[in-house]
Design an enzyme around this catalytic site. Structure first.
Site, PDB file in Angstrom:
ATOM      1  N   PHE A 117       0.816  -1.221   0.000  1.00 48.02           N
ATOM      2  CA  PHE A 117       0.000   0.000   0.000  1.00 48.02           C
ATOM      3  C   PHE A 117       0.849   1.270   0.000  1.00 48.02           C
ATOM      4  O   PHE A 117       0.415   2.319  -0.470  1.00 48.02           O
ATOM      5  CB  PHE A 117      -0.976  -0.037   1.193  1.00 48.02           C
ATOM      6  CG  PHE A 117      -0.629   0.840   2.353  1.00 48.02           C
ATOM      7  CD1 PHE A 117      -1.074   2.157   2.398  1.00 48.02           C
ATOM      8  CD2 PHE A 117       0.150   0.384   3.404  1.00 48.02           C
ATOM      9  CE1 PHE A 117      -0.761   2.985   3.467  1.00 48.02           C
ATOM     10  CE2 PHE A 117       0.460   1.199   4.469  1.00 48.02           C
ATOM     11  CZ  PHE A 117       0.015   2.508   4.498  1.00 48.02           C
ATOM     12  N   LYS A 118       2.084   1.169   0.483  1.00 50.47           N
ATOM     13  CA  LYS A 118       2.926   2.365   0.576  1.00 50.47           C
ATOM     14  C   LYS A 118       3.207   2.992  -0.795  1.00 50.47           C
ATOM     15  O   LYS A 118       3.528   4.172  -0.886  1.00 50.47           O
ATOM     16  CB  LYS A 118       4.218   2.036   1.312  1.00 50.47           C
ATOM     17  CG  LYS A 118       3.942   1.705   2.781  1.00 50.47           C
ATOM     18  CD  LYS A 118       5.201   1.581   3.610  1.00 50.47           C
ATOM     19  CE  LYS A 118       4.880   1.527   5.092  1.00 50.47           C
ATOM     20  NZ  LYS A 118       4.115   0.316   5.484  1.00 50.47           N
ATOM     21  N   ASP A 119       3.064   2.191  -1.861  1.00 49.40           N
ATOM     22  CA  ASP A 119       3.259   2.740  -3.203  1.00 49.40           C
ATOM     23  C   ASP A 119       2.277   3.868  -3.521  1.00 49.40           C
ATOM     24  O   ASP A 119       2.630   4.799  -4.240  1.00 49.40           O
ATOM     25  CB  ASP A 119       3.049   1.642  -4.258  1.00 49.40           C
ATOM     26  CG  ASP A 119       4.185   0.632  -4.289  1.00 49.40           C
ATOM     27  OD1 ASP A 119       5.345   1.014  -4.030  1.00 49.40           O
ATOM     28  OD2 ASP A 119       3.914  -0.548  -4.589  1.00 49.40           O
TER      29      ASP A 119
END
Ligand SMILES: *Cc1c(COP(=O)(O)O)cnc(C)c1O
Length: 510
Positions: A117-119
Site C-alpha cells: 500500500f505504501k506505493d
C-alpha cells in the site's frame, strides 16, 4: 483556500508552505505538520465527485491542500497522472468482494510497483521531490551548485522498496536505504537490490533494524554532514503521504455505492491494519472533510498501543514484539500525534490552536521522558471514540484467518498477514454487531507474495496449494535471477556509514 502548515507542538502562529512541509518532513520543534484548516466539502460537491476516475478524484482532493501558487492545476494533474501510471489496475485501488460474507469488502491497495500500500503515497512523493528540485534548479547556470536531496532511510521491509521505486532515476535525488542483513524476507531484499539505477543505494547492515534506525537518526543529527548533503526523509510522517492516501477512502466509498446500486449515503466502517497510523489518518481527514463514514476501526497486532489507548486513555511505550505482520511492529505510533491534536483541540484545547500545541508538547515531553507515557482526559477519549474503534489480533488468529478465508471462498482468496489482521477484526465486528446494516471496507495493505513464510505456514497443509503457482506473480518470480546492487556494511557505525555514503555519491557523479 490559503492552505499553510503548522506544527502539532507549536504554541506560536508560525506556519510553512506545502513545499517546505514536504521537503523538511518534520517541524523544527519535533512536531508534525498539519494543515491550517481541514477543507469542508458539501454533500452536493461530494456527489459531483462520484463518477471521477481515481486520478481526477486525487486532483480534486489535493487541490484543497496545495495552493495554486505552489503547484498549478496543470502541473498537479501531470504529477498525479505520472504517479498512478505505474499501477497495474485501472482502478488503481480496486474494491473486491469475497463471497464468504455479504457485508465484507476488500480494498486492494497493493497494485503498485512494490505490491504494498505504501506505493500509493510514495509514487506521488517521489514525483513531488523531483518537481520541487527541478523548479529550484531550473534557473541555475552551468557550474552553479544545484539543490540536491540525499534521502536516508532504514527499513524492515516494505518502506524501503516503496521508497526506492518512488525515487529511482529522479534527478538530483540520491537514495540510501539500510536494512539489517538476513532479517528481511528474500523477496523484499530482491525488490530493493535489483533496482540498479545510479541514484539508488542499498546497504545491508550487519546489525538489527534498530541499529539501522539509530544510524539514520545519527546521520540526521550530524549537522555538518546534513548541511553538505541535504539529508531528507520519506518516512511515514511526511504530510504528502497522508494526503495521497485520502483518495482511496473517497474512491472506495463511491465504488461501493455503485456496486450496491445505492443512491443514498452508505453506512460503512473502514477497517485499517495499523502501525504508524498513517493509513487510517487519511481516513480521518476524509471523514472530517465530509465523507459520511460511520467509524474507522484500528486493527492492530500484538503491538497494540493504539488499542490500549482507546480503551484506557493511557498512551505508554512497551517493548516491540516480533509478529507475523512485521510492518505493524511498532512501539509508538508516530502519526497518532496528528489525530490526537485534533481530539485535544475539540476538547481541552478549547478550539485554540496555540493552547492545543502547548498541551500536545507536554504530552510528548512526558512520553519521551523516563516515564514513557502520558494520560489524556476522559473528554479526549470520548472525542476519540466518536471516530475510532479498535481491536488487537494475535499471531494465531492471523494464521487462522488466512486459512479460513482461503478455505471458505470459492476463488480461494489469499490474504497477506497484515490484511488478515484487518479481516479478523472485521469478522469479529460483523459477528458481534447488532447493526446488521453496516458494510465493512477492510483495507488490504500488501500482496501475500511478500510474506511467503506466514502464508505458507497457513496454507501449505491444503491439498493442491502451491506458493509458486497460486501466490507469486511473474514479475516477482523474475527478481531472483536479476543482477543485484548491494553494499555490505560490516559495522553499524556512523563514521562507517557516512564514509560509504560519500564514496557512493562520488561514484554516482562519474
Ligand atoms: C506500513 C504498513 C502497514 C501500516 O501502515 P501505517 O500507516 O503505518 O499504520 C500495514 N501493512 C503493511 C503491509 C504496511 O507496509
Amino acid at each position: 483556500m490559503s492552505q499553510v502548515y503548522r506544527s502539532t507542538r507549536s504554541s506560536t502562529e508560525q506556519a510553512v508552505s506545502f513545499e517546505e512541509a514536504i521537503i523538511t518532513g518534520l517541524a523544527k520543534d519535533g512536531g508534525l505538520f498539519i494543515p491550517s484548516e481541514i477543507p469542508q466539502i458539501s454533500s452536493n460537491d461530494i456527489k459531483s465527485w462520484e463518477n471521477l476516475t481515481f486520478q481526477e478524484l486525487a486532483f480534486q482532493i489535493m487541490r484543497l491542500y496545495i495552493k495554486n501558487e505552489e503547484i498549478s492545476d496543470d502541473d498537479l494533474n501531470k504529477l498525479i497522472e505520472k504517479s498512478y501510471s505505474t499501477f497495474r489496475s485501472k482502478d488503481v485501488t480496486p474494491l473486491v468482494k469475497i463471497d464468504s460474507r455479504e457485508k465484507l469488502h476488500i480494498l486492494e491497495l497493493f497494485h503498485g510497483p512494490t505490491y504494498a500500500f505504501k506505493d500509493v503515497a510514495l509514487q506521488f512523493v517521489g514525483n513531488l521531490f523531483e518537481y520541487f528540485l527541478q523548479r529550484k534548479n531550473a534557473n541555475k547556470k552551468e557550474g552553479e551548485e544545484r539543490d540536491i536531496i540525499t534521502v536516508v532511510g532504514a527499513t524492515s521491509g516494505d518502506t524501503g522498496s516503496a521508497a526506492i521505486y518512488g525515487l529511482r532515476n529522479k534527478k538530483d535525488v540520491s537514495v540510501f536505504i539500510m536494512y539489517p542483513t538476513g532479517r528481511v524476507s528474500p523477496i523484499q531484499e530482491d525488490q530493493m537490490t535489483t533496482v540498479t539505477d545510479n541514484n539508488i543505494h542499498t546497504f545491508s547492515v550487519n546489525g538489527t533494524f534498530d541499529d539501522c534506525q539509530s544510524l539514520v537518526k545519527q546521520v540526521f543529527a550530524d549537522e555538518e554532514f546534513n548541511n553538505t548533503y541535504h539529508i531528507g526523509a520519506v518516512n511515514s510522517i511526511n504530510w504528502a503521504r497522508i494526503l495521497a492516501q485520502m483518495t482511496y477512502y473517497f474512491y472506495s466509498y463511491f465504488q461501493l455505492k455503485k456496486q450496491l446500486g445505492s443512491n443514498d449515503d452508505l453506512n460503512v466502517k473502514y477497517v485499517v491494519p495499523s502501525g504508524n497510523f498513517g493509513d487510517i489518518l487519511a481516513g480521518y481527514f476524509a471523514k472530517e472533510m465530509g465523507l459520511p463514514i460511520n467509524k474507522l476501526v484500528v486493527a492492530t497486532n500484538e503491538n497494540n498501543i493504539l488499542h490500549r489507548f482507546i480503551n484506557s486513555g493511557k498512551y505508554d511505550k512497551v517493548p516491540v514484539k516480533v509478529t507475523y505482520s512485521p510492518a505493524m511492529d511498532i512501539c509508538v505510533s508516530s502519526n497518532f500525534e496528528r489525530f490526537l491534536w485534533y481530539m485535544i483541540r475539540k476538547t481541552d484545547g478549547k478550539n485554540d490552536d496555540l493552547k492545543t500545541g502547548e498541551i500536545m508538547k507536554s504530552f510528548m515531553d512526558s512520553l519521551n521522558s523516563k516515564t514513557g507515557e502520558f494520560n489524556v482526559s476522559s473528554d479526549v477519549i470520548d472525542a476519540t471514540k466518536e471516530f475510532l474503534e479498535s481491536a488487537s489480533v494475535t499471531n494465531e488468529e492471523t494464521v487462522s484467518t488466512i486459512k479460513a478465508t482461503y478455505d471458505g471462498t470459492s476463488n480461494k482468496y489469499i490474504l497477506d498477514p497484515h490484511t488478515a489482521v484487518g479481516i479478523n477484526t472485521c469478522l469479529r465486528l460483523i459477528d458481534s454487531s447488532n447493526d446488521k446494516d453496516v458494510h465493512y471496507i477492510s483495507l488490504s495493505t500488501a500482496h501475500p507474495a511478500k510474506f511467503s513464510e506466514v502464508v505458507n505456514l497457513a496454507l501449505s497443509g491444503f491439498e493442491g496449494y502451491s506458493f509458486e503457482k497460486d501466490v507469486l506473480p511473474d514479475e516477482l518470480k523474475k527478481l531472483s535471477t536479476m543482477p543485484k546492487k548491494i553494499k555490505l556494511i560490516e559495522q553499524a557505525d556512523l563514521k562507517v556509514i557516512e564514509a560509504a555514503i560519500v564514496e557512493e555519491l562520488k561514484n554516482e557523479k562519474k
